[in-house]
Write a protein that holds these residues in place. Structure first.
Motif, PDB file in Angstrom:
ATOM      1  N   VAL A  54       9.499  21.732 -30.196  1.00 18.59           N
ATOM      2  CA  VAL A  54       9.958  22.796 -31.088  1.00 18.59           C
ATOM      3  C   VAL A  54      11.337  22.422 -31.612  1.00 18.59           C
ATOM      4  CG1 VAL A  54      10.509  25.247 -31.287  1.00 18.59           C
ATOM      5  CG2 VAL A  54       8.641  24.504 -29.778  1.00 18.59           C
ATOM      6  N   TYR A  55      11.435  22.297 -32.932  1.00 14.27           N
ATOM      7  CA  TYR A  55      12.695  21.921 -33.579  1.00 14.27           C
ATOM      8  C   TYR A  55      13.311  23.158 -34.213  1.00 14.27           C
ATOM      9  CZ  TYR A  55      10.970  17.135 -33.095  1.00 14.27           C
ATOM     10  OH  TYR A  55      10.491  15.943 -32.594  1.00 14.27           O
ATOM     11  N   GLU A  56      14.630  23.324 -33.999  1.00 11.63           N
ATOM     12  CA  GLU A  56      15.317  24.488 -34.547  1.00 11.63           C
ATOM     13  C   GLU A  56      15.544  24.346 -36.041  1.00 11.63           C
ATOM     14  OE1 GLU A  56      15.816  27.141 -32.880  1.00 11.63           O
ATOM     15  OE2 GLU A  56      15.263  26.333 -30.904  1.00 11.63           O
ATOM     16  N   ARG A  57      15.762  23.098 -36.524  1.00 12.76           N
ATOM     17  CA  ARG A  57      16.031  22.851 -37.944  1.00 12.76           C
ATOM     18  C   ARG A  57      15.173  21.690 -38.428  1.00 12.76           C
ATOM     19  NH1 ARG A  57      22.260  21.623 -37.519  1.00 12.76           N
ATOM     20  NH2 ARG A  57      21.322  20.266 -35.924  1.00 12.76           N
ATOM     21  N   TYR A 117      16.370  16.103 -29.775  1.00 12.07           N
ATOM     22  CA  TYR A 117      16.762  17.131 -30.729  1.00 12.07           C
ATOM     23  C   TYR A 117      15.767  18.299 -30.746  1.00 12.07           C
ATOM     24  CZ  TYR A 117      19.974  13.586 -32.505  1.00 12.07           C
ATOM     25  OH  TYR A 117      20.971  12.641 -32.619  1.00 12.07           O
ATOM     26  N   TYR A 118      14.979  18.428 -29.734  1.00 16.90           N
ATOM     27  CA  TYR A 118      13.953  19.471 -29.674  1.00 16.90           C
ATOM     28  C   TYR A 118      13.955  20.085 -28.275  1.00 16.90           C
ATOM     29  CZ  TYR A 118      11.418  15.803 -27.174  1.00 16.90           C
ATOM     30  OH  TYR A 118      11.066  14.827 -26.271  1.00 16.90           O
ATOM     31  N   ARG A 119      13.268  21.207 -28.192  1.00 13.22           N
ATOM     32  CA  ARG A 119      13.002  21.787 -26.870  1.00 13.22           C
ATOM     33  C   ARG A 119      11.498  21.780 -26.636  1.00 13.22           C
ATOM     34  NH1 ARG A 119      11.383  27.158 -27.525  1.00 13.22           N
ATOM     35  NH2 ARG A 119      11.851  28.026 -29.595  1.00 13.22           N
ATOM     36  N   ASP A 162      16.377  18.153 -37.659  1.00 13.99           N
ATOM     37  CA  ASP A 162      16.266  17.676 -36.271  1.00 13.99           C
ATOM     38  C   ASP A 162      15.012  16.842 -36.071  1.00 13.99           C
ATOM     39  OD1 ASP A 162      18.604  18.942 -35.628  1.00 13.99           O
ATOM     40  OD2 ASP A 162      17.632  20.726 -34.779  1.00 13.99           O
ATOM     41  N   ARG A 163      13.972  17.167 -36.796  1.00 18.25           N
ATOM     42  CA  ARG A 163      12.740  16.389 -36.706  1.00 18.25           C
ATOM     43  C   ARG A 163      12.969  14.964 -37.224  1.00 18.25           C
ATOM     44  NH1 ARG A 163       7.563  18.269 -36.197  1.00 18.25           N
ATOM     45  NH2 ARG A 163       8.319  20.385 -36.616  1.00 18.25           N
TER      46      ARG A 163
END
Length: 448
Positions: free
Chosen positions: A19-22, A46-48, A25-26
């Motif tokens: 799960v990327y916030e922005r 860069y993810y959770r 970040d991907r």
């Protein structure tokens, strides 16, 4: 252990999503992680991680039926997709044997631009059927779907009900070894749902294995021998359906109670010994022992005894069809309660609810209870059940919004008592129960 061949075996299944916030970040994860990897440096993150499913193991043999229950978002559909091979697991492995026909989310496996006829042949080929084999089954599929001339129209023009009619007709007519059914049947009309459930039962009788997901717990109890309860992607219970369903209900009640403000502190337990003779007190102690299984209480009021008696008050464990009996419920209010409700469920040996009633349905509310007050409620009815073994679940609650079945459960006893029904002098009953009828005949004479 069953000697039937294994149809599905899953070990340690898990599915993790990044799960990327922005959006950037991907891109960073793709570029920077690779660049640092080339330099021998640990990659950044860069993810959770979100685990939709974790550590699920199960087995399904030929002829077995397994239901999967849980609230929305618990991982039920994710599990089915991995078992069917349409979604790759992050951890664990799946082994399958035989042909699997799946009815997953609405429209899955259909090309919206193709006609219904073309999609029948497409699905048949995906399931390993030759064109000649689909030809031989097509009229049967079209008749079961019962969508008329729409069979030659693009499926993008179909209603949700037409979608599921055609999808189910294909799934049950390809001679599958395993049938996997998700929530899709919920969109069909009542007649079609009854038609589907009857056909599923015939397939089970013929030795087809079933993996069934539904929010209709009653349907799961009536169809499935075993059940799996998932919560937030993790298995909570796996075993006989009745026990798993009770665990599911108990968890829901506890969760709803935790989300509410704490009730006023209940009064200390008030003695009731002076109201009863030694035999009654012994019966209440026996009730407390047998009622302990998955019992839920909040302390505001509680059952002291639940028993089944004849009209003379003698306890019953065996009842003849047509016999009038009394279900006696005894409870104590531990604090003042303005309005209380009481209910009972009569369940068959699989845990399926056959009969239900409550004090609101019967227009007999319980009002203005004082702390320490003991109430005895008698339900008198004539037993018209098929011969077999039954249990009674008892519930005592404070109604909040009965239009949406919202209550505060004071005491819920999943197995308050058990009894057996015998046929006696009557003819066999060919359904779960019988209700009283008034039958009238008249002869209509036609012209000679």
């Amino acid at each position: 252990m069953s000697s039937e061949p294994m149809m599905i075996r899953a070990e340690g299944l898990g599915k993790c999503y990044r799960v990327y916030e922005r959006p950037e970040d991907r891109l960073k994860q793709s570029v920077v992680a690779r660049w640092r990897g080339l330099r021998g440096q640990p990659p950044p993150q860069y993810y959770r991680e979100f685990w939709a499913l974790r550590e699920v193991s199960l087995e399904l043999r030929r002829g077995e039926t397994l239901g999967v229950i849980g609230r929305n978002g618990s991982g039920k559909s994710t599990l089915l997709q991995m078992l069917c091979g349409t979604l790759a697991p992050t951890t664990g492995r799946v082994e399958t044997g035989g042909r699997i026909a799946a009815l997953l989310e609405l429209g899955a496996g259909f090309n919206p631009e193709f006609t219904g006829r073309e999609n029948v042949y497409l699905n048949g080929s995906v399931l390993g059927l030759t064109q000649a084999e689909v030809d031989a089954r097509f009229e049967r599929i079209a008749a079961f779907a019962d969508i008329g001339a729409f069979i030659d129209q693009p499926v993008k023009t179909y209603s949700s009900g037409m979608y599921v009619r055609l999808a189910f007709a294909v799934a049950v007519n390809v001679d599958a070894d395993v049938l996997v059914v998700d929530e899709a049947l919920a969109v069909g009309d009542m007649y079609f749902q009854a038609k589907c459930m009857a056909h599923i039962q015939r397939l089970i009788d013929d030795g087809v294995s079933l993996l069934f997901v539904s929010h209709d717990v009653g349907a799961v109890k009536s169809v499935c021998q075993r059940a799996l309860y998932l919560d937030r992607g993790q298995p909570v219970a796996l075993g006989e359906t009745a026990g798993v369903v009770e665990a599911y209900y108990s968890a829901r009640v506890q969760a709803e109670r935790a989300a509410r403000p704490a009730p006023e502190a209940a009064s200390p337990e008030l003695p009731a010994q002076d109201l009863f003779d030694p035999a009654d007190l012994e019966a209440q102690a026996e009730f407390a022992r047998r009622a302990d299984f998955q019992r839920i209480r909040n302390g505001q009021a509680e059952f002291l005894d639940v028993r089944l008696t004849d009209l003379d008050g003698q306890p019953l464990e065996c009842v003849e069809f047509g016999q009038t009996v009394v279900l006696r419920m005894l409870f104590r209010a531990n604090q003042a309660i303005a309005l209380a409700g009481m209910a009972y469920h009569v369940r068959d040996r699989t845990g399926y609810d056959i009969i239900y009633s409550d004090t609101e349905i019967e227009s007999r509310p319980i009002t203005d209870l004082r702390a320490g007050q003991v109430v005895q409620t008698d339900w008198r009815f004539t037993v018209r059940l098929r011969e077999g073994d039954y249990s009674i679940a008892a519930m005592l609650s404070i109604p909040e919004n009965l239009e949406i079945a919202q209550v505060d459960v004071c005491d819920f006893v999943p197995i308050a008592l058990a009894f057996k029904v015998v046929r006696g002098e009557t003819l066999p009953l060919h359904a779960a129960c019988h209700w009283q009828n008034e039958v009238a005949h008249r002869t209509l004479e036609g012209e000679a």
